[in-house]
Design a protein around this motif. Sequence first.
Motif, PDB file in Angstrom:
ATOM      1  N   GLU A  13       0.833  -1.207   0.000  1.00  0.00           N
ATOM      2  CA  GLU A  13       0.000   0.000   0.000  1.00  0.00           C
ATOM      3  C   GLU A  13       0.870   1.261   0.000  1.00  0.00           C
ATOM      4  O   GLU A  13       0.626   2.194  -0.776  1.00  0.00           O
ATOM      5  CB  GLU A  13      -0.919  -0.004   1.220  1.00  0.00           C
ATOM      6  CG  GLU A  13      -1.776   1.236   1.353  1.00  0.00           C
ATOM      7  CD  GLU A  13      -2.593   1.234   2.634  1.00  0.00           C
ATOM      8  OE1 GLU A  13      -3.705   1.791   2.605  1.00  0.00           O
ATOM      9  OE2 GLU A  13      -2.129   0.684   3.661  1.00  0.00           O
ATOM     10  N   ASN A  17       1.200   4.133  -3.089  1.00  0.00           N
ATOM     11  CA  ASN A  17       0.937   5.563  -2.905  1.00  0.00           C
ATOM     12  C   ASN A  17       2.175   6.419  -3.166  1.00  0.00           C
ATOM     13  O   ASN A  17       2.064   7.502  -3.750  1.00  0.00           O
ATOM     14  CB  ASN A  17       0.336   5.813  -1.524  1.00  0.00           C
ATOM     15  CG  ASN A  17      -1.105   5.359  -1.486  1.00  0.00           C
ATOM     16  OD1 ASN A  17      -1.933   5.826  -2.261  1.00  0.00           O
ATOM     17  ND2 ASN A  17      -1.409   4.422  -0.620  1.00  0.00           N
ATOM     18  N   TYR A  65      -2.499   5.894 -14.104  1.00  0.00           N
ATOM     19  CA  TYR A  65      -3.350   6.161 -12.938  1.00  0.00           C
ATOM     20  C   TYR A  65      -3.365   7.652 -12.605  1.00  0.00           C
ATOM     21  O   TYR A  65      -4.427   8.219 -12.316  1.00  0.00           O
ATOM     22  CB  TYR A  65      -2.875   5.370 -11.714  1.00  0.00           C
ATOM     23  CG  TYR A  65      -3.241   3.905 -11.734  1.00  0.00           C
ATOM     24  CD1 TYR A  65      -4.543   3.482 -11.972  1.00  0.00           C
ATOM     25  CD2 TYR A  65      -2.280   2.935 -11.486  1.00  0.00           C
ATOM     26  CE1 TYR A  65      -4.881   2.145 -11.977  1.00  0.00           C
ATOM     27  CE2 TYR A  65      -2.612   1.588 -11.489  1.00  0.00           C
ATOM     28  CZ  TYR A  65      -3.906   1.195 -11.737  1.00  0.00           C
ATOM     29  OH  TYR A  65      -4.238  -0.134 -11.738  1.00  0.00           O
ATOM     30  N   THR A  70      -6.122   9.311 -10.287  1.00  0.00           N
ATOM     31  CA  THR A  70      -5.968   8.509  -9.069  1.00  0.00           C
ATOM     32  C   THR A  70      -5.134   9.287  -8.055  1.00  0.00           C
ATOM     33  O   THR A  70      -4.025   9.712  -8.348  1.00  0.00           O
ATOM     34  CB  THR A  70      -5.277   7.161  -9.364  1.00  0.00           C
ATOM     35  OG1 THR A  70      -5.906   6.555 -10.493  1.00  0.00           O
ATOM     36  CG2 THR A  70      -5.352   6.237  -8.158  1.00  0.00           C
ATOM     37  N   MET A  73      -4.614   5.139  -2.833  1.00  0.00           N
ATOM     38  CA  MET A  73      -5.079   3.762  -2.758  1.00  0.00           C
ATOM     39  C   MET A  73      -4.998   3.338  -1.295  1.00  0.00           C
ATOM     40  O   MET A  73      -3.960   3.504  -0.653  1.00  0.00           O
ATOM     41  CB  MET A  73      -4.184   2.868  -3.615  1.00  0.00           C
ATOM     42  CG  MET A  73      -4.717   1.479  -3.795  1.00  0.00           C
ATOM     43  SD  MET A  73      -6.159   1.376  -4.860  1.00  0.00           S
ATOM     44  CE  MET A  73      -5.479   1.869  -6.423  1.00  0.00           C
ATOM     45  N   TRP A  94      -9.567  -3.077  -1.563  1.00  0.00           N
ATOM     46  CA  TRP A  94      -8.953  -1.773  -1.812  1.00  0.00           C
ATOM     47  C   TRP A  94     -10.017  -0.697  -2.020  1.00  0.00           C
ATOM     48  O   TRP A  94     -11.109  -0.986  -2.492  1.00  0.00           O
ATOM     49  CB  TRP A  94      -8.093  -1.813  -3.067  1.00  0.00           C
ATOM     50  CG  TRP A  94      -6.899  -2.695  -3.015  1.00  0.00           C
ATOM     51  CD1 TRP A  94      -6.781  -3.957  -3.530  1.00  0.00           C
ATOM     52  CD2 TRP A  94      -5.627  -2.385  -2.439  1.00  0.00           C
ATOM     53  NE1 TRP A  94      -5.517  -4.439  -3.306  1.00  0.00           N
ATOM     54  CE2 TRP A  94      -4.787  -3.506  -2.644  1.00  0.00           C
ATOM     55  CE3 TRP A  94      -5.121  -1.272  -1.775  1.00  0.00           C
ATOM     56  CZ2 TRP A  94      -3.467  -3.536  -2.208  1.00  0.00           C
ATOM     57  CZ3 TRP A  94      -3.803  -1.306  -1.343  1.00  0.00           C
ATOM     58  CH2 TRP A  94      -2.994  -2.430  -1.558  1.00  0.00           C
ATOM     59  N   ALA A  96      -9.886   2.965  -4.043  1.00  0.00           N
ATOM     60  CA  ALA A  96      -9.120   3.924  -4.836  1.00  0.00           C
ATOM     61  C   ALA A  96      -9.885   5.238  -4.866  1.00  0.00           C
ATOM     62  O   ALA A  96     -11.106   5.250  -5.041  1.00  0.00           O
ATOM     63  CB  ALA A  96      -8.925   3.410  -6.261  1.00  0.00           C
ATOM     64  N   TYR A  98     -10.251   8.971  -6.674  1.00  0.00           N
ATOM     65  CA  TYR A  98      -9.963   9.697  -7.914  1.00  0.00           C
ATOM     66  C   TYR A  98     -10.493  11.119  -7.785  1.00  0.00           C
ATOM     67  O   TYR A  98     -11.538  11.344  -7.171  1.00  0.00           O
ATOM     68  CB  TYR A  98     -10.658   9.034  -9.113  1.00  0.00           C
ATOM     69  CG  TYR A  98     -10.264   7.590  -9.288  1.00  0.00           C
ATOM     70  CD1 TYR A  98      -9.245   7.245 -10.161  1.00  0.00           C
ATOM     71  CD2 TYR A  98     -10.910   6.587  -8.578  1.00  0.00           C
ATOM     72  CE1 TYR A  98      -8.869   5.917 -10.320  1.00  0.00           C
ATOM     73  CE2 TYR A  98     -10.539   5.257  -8.727  1.00  0.00           C
ATOM     74  CZ  TYR A  98      -9.525   4.937  -9.596  1.00  0.00           C
ATOM     75  OH  TYR A  98      -9.151   3.628  -9.740  1.00  0.00           O
ATOM     76  N   GLU A 133     -11.234  -4.116 -14.311  1.00  0.00           N
ATOM     77  CA  GLU A 133     -10.911  -2.752 -13.898  1.00  0.00           C
ATOM     78  C   GLU A 133     -11.455  -1.719 -14.889  1.00  0.00           C
ATOM     79  O   GLU A 133     -12.003  -0.690 -14.482  1.00  0.00           O
ATOM     80  CB  GLU A 133      -9.392  -2.601 -13.765  1.00  0.00           C
ATOM     81  CG  GLU A 133      -8.961  -1.205 -13.351  1.00  0.00           C
ATOM     82  CD  GLU A 133      -7.452  -1.051 -13.263  1.00  0.00           C
ATOM     83  OE1 GLU A 133      -7.027  -0.113 -12.570  1.00  0.00           O
ATOM     84  OE2 GLU A 133      -6.710  -1.858 -13.858  1.00  0.00           O
TER      85      GLU A 133
END
Length: 143
Positions: A13, A17, A65, A70, A73, A94, A96, A98, A133
Motif C-alpha cells: 500500500e 501511494n 493512474y 488517481t 489507494m 482496496w 481507490a 480519484y 478494472e
Amino acid sequence: METAVRTLFDRYEAFFNRSLAGDFDPDEVDRLYASEFIGASPAGVMTGKNDESLRKAMLDGYEAYRTMGTKHMRLRGLRITPVDEHHCVAHAAWTATYARDDLPETAIDFDVHYLVQTLNGEPKVFGWMAGDEQALLKGHGIL
C-alpha cells in the motif's frame, strides 16, 4: 505467516501511494514480487518476470493512474487463506480515490486476490486475480 503477509501488504500500500506521487522505488519491486508471476483478469491470463519489463510496465501504469486522476489507494481489508506452510491467498479489499477538474472526488471499492509465497520468512506476491478494472472505471465515469 499471517503477520508477515499483513506486513507485506502494508508495504505494498505504501509503495503504491509513493509511486502514485512519482517516487517509484525499483528495489521495492524486488522485495514485493517473486522472480516470476502470473496475473489473471477478464482480459486474460499473463505471465511475466520480475525484471526491467515489469518495472517499465509499473511506471507506465502509475503514469496512467495519475492521468485518470488517481489520488490515493487504501487497503481497507485483508483476509488471508492459508494453503500450506509456504503459500496463501491474500484477499485484499482496496479503495481507490480519484479526483480531476472534470470529476468530483470519487472513491471506488474493489478486490484483488493475491497468491503469496513465503520462503525463509519473506513473503512475496507471485500472482493475482482481479476483476474488470476497465468496466469498473467506466461505470464510475473515470474513463
